[in-house]
Design an enzyme around this catalytic site. Structure first.
Site, PDB file in Angstrom:
ATOM      1  N   ARG A 147       0.856  -1.176   0.000  1.00  0.00           N
ATOM      2  CA  ARG A 147       0.000   0.000   0.000  1.00  0.00           C
ATOM      3  C   ARG A 147       0.892   1.226   0.000  1.00  0.00           C
ATOM      4  O   ARG A 147       1.806   1.321   0.826  1.00  0.00           O
ATOM      5  CB  ARG A 147      -0.907   0.024   1.237  1.00  0.00           C
ATOM      6  CG  ARG A 147      -1.921   1.161   1.227  1.00  0.00           C
ATOM      7  CD  ARG A 147      -2.686   1.270   2.509  1.00  0.00           C
ATOM      8  NE  ARG A 147      -1.895   1.955   3.538  1.00  0.00           N
ATOM      9  CZ  ARG A 147      -2.385   2.279   4.731  1.00  0.00           C
ATOM     10  NH1 ARG A 147      -3.631   1.953   5.061  1.00  0.00           N
ATOM     11  NH2 ARG A 147      -1.623   2.901   5.622  1.00  0.00           N
ATOM     12  N   TYR A 153      -1.993  11.264   5.325  1.00  0.00           N
ATOM     13  CA  TYR A 153      -2.461  10.006   5.925  1.00  0.00           C
ATOM     14  C   TYR A 153      -1.393   8.915   5.980  1.00  0.00           C
ATOM     15  O   TYR A 153      -0.888   8.487   4.968  1.00  0.00           O
ATOM     16  CB  TYR A 153      -3.655   9.483   5.134  1.00  0.00           C
ATOM     17  CG  TYR A 153      -4.026   8.141   5.644  1.00  0.00           C
ATOM     18  CD1 TYR A 153      -4.297   7.958   6.995  1.00  0.00           C
ATOM     19  CD2 TYR A 153      -4.054   7.044   4.815  1.00  0.00           C
ATOM     20  CE1 TYR A 153      -4.593   6.718   7.479  1.00  0.00           C
ATOM     21  CE2 TYR A 153      -4.361   5.797   5.295  1.00  0.00           C
ATOM     22  CZ  TYR A 153      -4.619   5.646   6.638  1.00  0.00           C
ATOM     23  OH  TYR A 153      -4.901   4.422   7.117  1.00  0.00           O
ATOM     24  N   ASP A 192      -4.989   4.007  -0.298  1.00  0.00           N
ATOM     25  CA  ASP A 192      -6.137   4.258   0.572  1.00  0.00           C
ATOM     26  C   ASP A 192      -6.471   5.745   0.557  1.00  0.00           C
ATOM     27  O   ASP A 192      -5.683   6.571   1.018  1.00  0.00           O
ATOM     28  CB  ASP A 192      -5.769   3.833   2.011  1.00  0.00           C
ATOM     29  CG  ASP A 192      -6.967   3.798   2.933  1.00  0.00           C
ATOM     30  OD1 ASP A 192      -6.834   3.232   4.034  1.00  0.00           O
ATOM     31  OD2 ASP A 192      -8.039   4.298   2.538  1.00  0.00           O
ATOM     32  N   HIS A 194      -9.026   6.983   2.022  1.00  0.00           N
ATOM     33  CA  HIS A 194      -9.497   7.209   3.412  1.00  0.00           C
ATOM     34  C   HIS A 194     -10.689   8.155   3.472  1.00  0.00           C
ATOM     35  O   HIS A 194     -10.733   9.079   4.310  1.00  0.00           O
ATOM     36  CB  HIS A 194      -8.328   7.744   4.261  1.00  0.00           C
ATOM     37  CG  HIS A 194      -8.230   7.083   5.597  1.00  0.00           C
ATOM     38  ND1 HIS A 194      -8.587   7.707   6.756  1.00  0.00           N
ATOM     39  CD2 HIS A 194      -7.830   5.855   5.947  1.00  0.00           C
ATOM     40  CE1 HIS A 194      -8.402   6.895   7.785  1.00  0.00           C
ATOM     41  NE2 HIS A 194      -7.936   5.761   7.320  1.00  0.00           N
ATOM     42  N   GLU A 218      -8.820   2.325  -2.307  1.00  0.00           N
ATOM     43  CA  GLU A 218      -9.615   2.020  -1.111  1.00  0.00           C
ATOM     44  C   GLU A 218     -10.329   3.247  -0.565  1.00  0.00           C
ATOM     45  O   GLU A 218      -9.775   4.352  -0.535  1.00  0.00           O
ATOM     46  CB  GLU A 218      -8.676   1.466  -0.040  1.00  0.00           C
ATOM     47  CG  GLU A 218      -9.304   1.192   1.298  1.00  0.00           C
ATOM     48  CD  GLU A 218      -8.297   0.731   2.310  1.00  0.00           C
ATOM     49  OE1 GLU A 218      -7.177   0.327   1.929  1.00  0.00           O
ATOM     50  OE2 GLU A 218      -8.604   0.786   3.511  1.00  0.00           O
ATOM     51  N   GLU A 244     -14.107  -1.086   5.551  1.00  0.00           N
ATOM     52  CA  GLU A 244     -13.483  -1.286   6.870  1.00  0.00           C
ATOM     53  C   GLU A 244     -14.293  -0.642   7.984  1.00  0.00           C
ATOM     54  O   GLU A 244     -14.212  -1.085   9.124  1.00  0.00           O
ATOM     55  CB  GLU A 244     -12.054  -0.754   6.886  1.00  0.00           C
ATOM     56  CG  GLU A 244     -11.939   0.732   6.810  1.00  0.00           C
ATOM     57  CD  GLU A 244     -10.500   1.185   6.844  1.00  0.00           C
ATOM     58  OE1 GLU A 244      -9.683   0.696   6.043  1.00  0.00           O
ATOM     59  OE2 GLU A 244     -10.182   2.022   7.697  1.00  0.00           O
ATOM     60  N   ARG A 265     -13.985  -4.932   2.619  1.00  0.00           N
ATOM     61  CA  ARG A 265     -12.863  -4.680   3.514  1.00  0.00           C
ATOM     62  C   ARG A 265     -13.103  -5.003   4.993  1.00  0.00           C
ATOM     63  O   ARG A 265     -12.190  -4.899   5.801  1.00  0.00           O
ATOM     64  CB  ARG A 265     -12.491  -3.188   3.427  1.00  0.00           C
ATOM     65  CG  ARG A 265     -11.715  -2.819   2.223  1.00  0.00           C
ATOM     66  CD  ARG A 265     -10.228  -3.105   2.383  1.00  0.00           C
ATOM     67  NE  ARG A 265      -9.583  -2.186   3.303  1.00  0.00           N
ATOM     68  CZ  ARG A 265      -8.593  -2.542   4.120  1.00  0.00           C
ATOM     69  NH1 ARG A 265      -8.176  -3.784   4.145  1.00  0.00           N
ATOM     70  NH2 ARG A 265      -8.038  -1.666   4.914  1.00  0.00           N
ATOM     71  N   GLU A 321      -4.642  -7.420   4.628  1.00  0.00           N
ATOM     72  CA  GLU A 321      -3.814  -6.316   5.138  1.00  0.00           C
ATOM     73  C   GLU A 321      -3.027  -6.816   6.346  1.00  0.00           C
ATOM     74  O   GLU A 321      -3.582  -7.496   7.206  1.00  0.00           O
ATOM     75  CB  GLU A 321      -4.698  -5.137   5.548  1.00  0.00           C
ATOM     76  CG  GLU A 321      -3.921  -3.935   6.057  1.00  0.00           C
ATOM     77  CD  GLU A 321      -4.823  -2.747   6.322  1.00  0.00           C
ATOM     78  OE1 GLU A 321      -6.043  -2.903   6.291  1.00  0.00           O
ATOM     79  OE2 GLU A 321      -4.284  -1.656   6.574  1.00  0.00           O
ATOM     80  N   TRP A 384     -10.891  12.162   7.986  1.00  0.00           N
ATOM     81  CA  TRP A 384      -9.452  11.862   8.118  1.00  0.00           C
ATOM     82  C   TRP A 384      -9.136  10.576   7.416  1.00  0.00           C
ATOM     83  O   TRP A 384      -9.915   9.616   7.506  1.00  0.00           O
ATOM     84  CB  TRP A 384      -9.081  11.728   9.588  1.00  0.00           C
ATOM     85  CG  TRP A 384      -7.656  11.274   9.744  1.00  0.00           C
ATOM     86  CD1 TRP A 384      -6.520  11.991   9.478  1.00  0.00           C
ATOM     87  CD2 TRP A 384      -7.209   9.964  10.127  1.00  0.00           C
ATOM     88  NE1 TRP A 384      -5.418  11.230   9.712  1.00  0.00           N
ATOM     89  CE2 TRP A 384      -5.796   9.982  10.090  1.00  0.00           C
ATOM     90  CE3 TRP A 384      -7.848   8.783  10.492  1.00  0.00           C
ATOM     91  CZ2 TRP A 384      -5.005   8.869  10.433  1.00  0.00           C
ATOM     92  CZ3 TRP A 384      -7.084   7.678  10.811  1.00  0.00           C
ATOM     93  CH2 TRP A 384      -5.686   7.749  10.789  1.00  0.00           C
TER      94      TRP A 384
HETATM   95  C1  GCO Z   1      -6.400   0.865   6.899  1.00  0.00           C
HETATM   96  C2  GCO Z   1      -7.194   1.808   7.720  1.00  0.00           C
HETATM   97  C3  GCO Z   1      -6.552   2.261   8.976  1.00  0.00           C
HETATM   98  C4  GCO Z   1      -7.503   3.065   9.800  1.00  0.00           C
HETATM   99  C5  GCO Z   1      -7.438   2.598  11.224  1.00  0.00           C
HETATM  100  C6  GCO Z   1      -8.585   3.149  12.036  1.00  0.00           C
HETATM  101  O1  GCO Z   1      -6.655   0.796   5.690  1.00  0.00           O
HETATM  102  O2  GCO Z   1      -5.593   0.146   7.515  1.00  0.00           O
HETATM  103  O3  GCO Z   1      -7.668   2.867   6.916  1.00  0.00           O
HETATM  104  O4  GCO Z   1      -5.360   2.886   8.772  1.00  0.00           O
HETATM  105  O5  GCO Z   1      -7.242   4.415   9.709  1.00  0.00           O
HETATM  106  O6  GCO Z   1      -7.498   1.192  11.229  1.00  0.00           O
HETATM  107  O7  GCO Z   1      -8.564   2.593  13.314  1.00  0.00           O
HETATM  108 MG    MG Z   2      -8.272   1.973   5.062  1.00  0.00          MG
END
Ligand code: GCO
Ligand code: MG
Length: 384
Positions: A147, A153, A192, A194, A218, A244, A265, A321, A384
């Site tokens: 990644r 980030y 990602d 995010h 992602e 996620e 995810r 991951e 974020w």
């Molecule tokens: C990822 C996630 C994490 C999250 C975190 C939140 O893809 O691993 O985006 O980085 O920010 O798990 O608790």
């Molecule tokens: Mg993520």
């Protein structure tokens, strides 16, 4: 075999973790991860005050009935706290059942469907030189998929971050052009976003990244509005990964049935455990969508192990991951899973193959910690 004790263990070796420990009248101990980053104590209270007392005396083999009892019996359904608590009970009971059967959990889930699980690691850097070093370090550590994050980030080390969408959209394609130039066309690269873009911005980014052949993009846009992905999907062939922050199958329904994504995810820890995530991934499989289970450092080794057993057994595994935990975490949680030649394997220990060292856990007390926030240059709060 009855549940005799249900304890919630909170420890902070490298970060906070919440673990449910169930003990049966036969003396078997099952573990479940209940860690919800930044809201850990909410799950602790949900488990300790409301769930644990109800578990004592229940048949430890009755996993499905216990799942339904906790999901329907609470009346109030879904949500990250509830589903993390249910997940911890579910995984602890699967751990116990597999130990009682004397086999690794994946054998109860259908046996191994592959030799190992393709893992991806996290490369980041404040500039291309740092990023290149980070990628090389992961390759040296054995990762075959990476990644790539940079400038935003993943490298912010303060509690808040200034976010500039225009700069991100302008600069990111050049980052992948440079990475492809240095590392070649075949290394699986992930990114990602995010949750930081609008659907049309995500569509623009997906199209701009097509020349660099990403394994996935992602969380390209907030997906509570699942239909927003129709717009993104109509503009780009870059594979999409979402979920996620999702915790039940209902969060995915349109995304899966309309094939708006390519990877689901959710982690076992946040999506109701093995019993529920398996249902999500079976629906995904109908639509040729694969797993991409969330595996950051805030999924504990218990949650990671559960993910590996499920990932080894299902047919539609995609990628896992693997952010790797710190030394102190590995001191508290003794694991059987292995990582070699880019592949993870849950191992052959009975159950999920993780034990918790209570003395070590006691050496690292809980400390409140929260995720960063992002703000635009004008101060507006942003994802974020
Ligand atoms: C990822 C996630 C994490 C999250 C975190 C939140 O893809 O691993 O985006 O980085 O920010 O798990 O608790
Ligand atoms: Mg993520």
């Amino acid at each position: 075999m009855l549940i005799e004790a249900a304890e919630v263990v909170v420890t902070n070796p490298d970060r906070n973790f919440v673990t449910l420990r169930l003990t049966t009248d036969d003396g078997l101990v099952g573990l479940g991860d209940a860690t919800l980053n930044g809201r850990e104590q909410a799950v602790v209270a949900y488990l300790a005050e409301h769930v644990a007392p109800l578990l004592i005396g229940r048949d430890a083999h009755a996993i499905e009935d216990t799942w339904q009892f906790l999901y329907r019996g609470a009346y109030w359904r879904r949500g990250p706290v509830t589903m993390a608590a249910i997940a911890a009970v579910d995984v602890a009971l699967w751990d116990i059942k597999a130990q009682a059967a004397g086999m690794p959990l994946y054998q109860l889930l259908g046996g191994a469907s592959r030799t190992g699980l393709l893992a991806y690691g996290h490369a980041s850097g404040r500039d291309l030189a740092e990023l290149s070093d980070s990628i090389r370090a992961l390759q040296a550590a054995g990762f075959g998929a990476i990644r790539v994050q940079t400038g935003v980030y993943g490298v912010a080390n303060d509690a808040s971050e200034v976010w500039d969408t225009a700069a991100y959209l302008r600069d990111l394609p050049g980052v992948f052009e440079a990475v492809r130039a240095e590392f070649g066309p075949s290394l699986p690269l992930l990114h990602d976003v995010h949750h930081r873009l609008t659907p049309i911005q995500a569509a623009r980014l997906g199209r701009a990244l097509e020349p660099y052949d990403l394994f996935w993009l992602e969380d390209c846009t907030p997906a509570e509005n699942q239909e927003a992905l129709r717009l993104v999907r109509s503009h780009t062939t870059t594979p999409l990964a979402i979920g996620e922050v999702f915790n039940t199958i209902w969060d995915y329904r349109s995304l899966l049935q309309e094939q708006l994504i390519d990877y689901a995810r959710s982690s076992v820890t946040h999506a109701g455990g093995i019993s529920h995530l398996r249902r999500i991934l079976d629906l995904a499989a109908l639509h040729q969508i694969k797993s991409g289970m969330h595996g950051p450092q805030d999924i504990s080794p218990v949650g990671m192990a559960a993910a590996l057993h499920l990932g080894l057994a299902i047919h539609n595994f995609g990628i896992q991951e693997y952010a790797r935990h710190g030394e102190r975490t590995n001191e508290v949680f003794r694991q059987s899973f292995t990582f070699s030649d880019g592949l993870l394997h849950p191992g052959s220990a009975p159950g999920i193959g993780v034990t918790l060292d209570a003395d070590a856990a006691g050496r690292y007390p809980y400390q409140a910690a929260y995720l960063p926030i992002a703000r635009l240059r004008d101060g507006t709060l942003h994802d974020w």
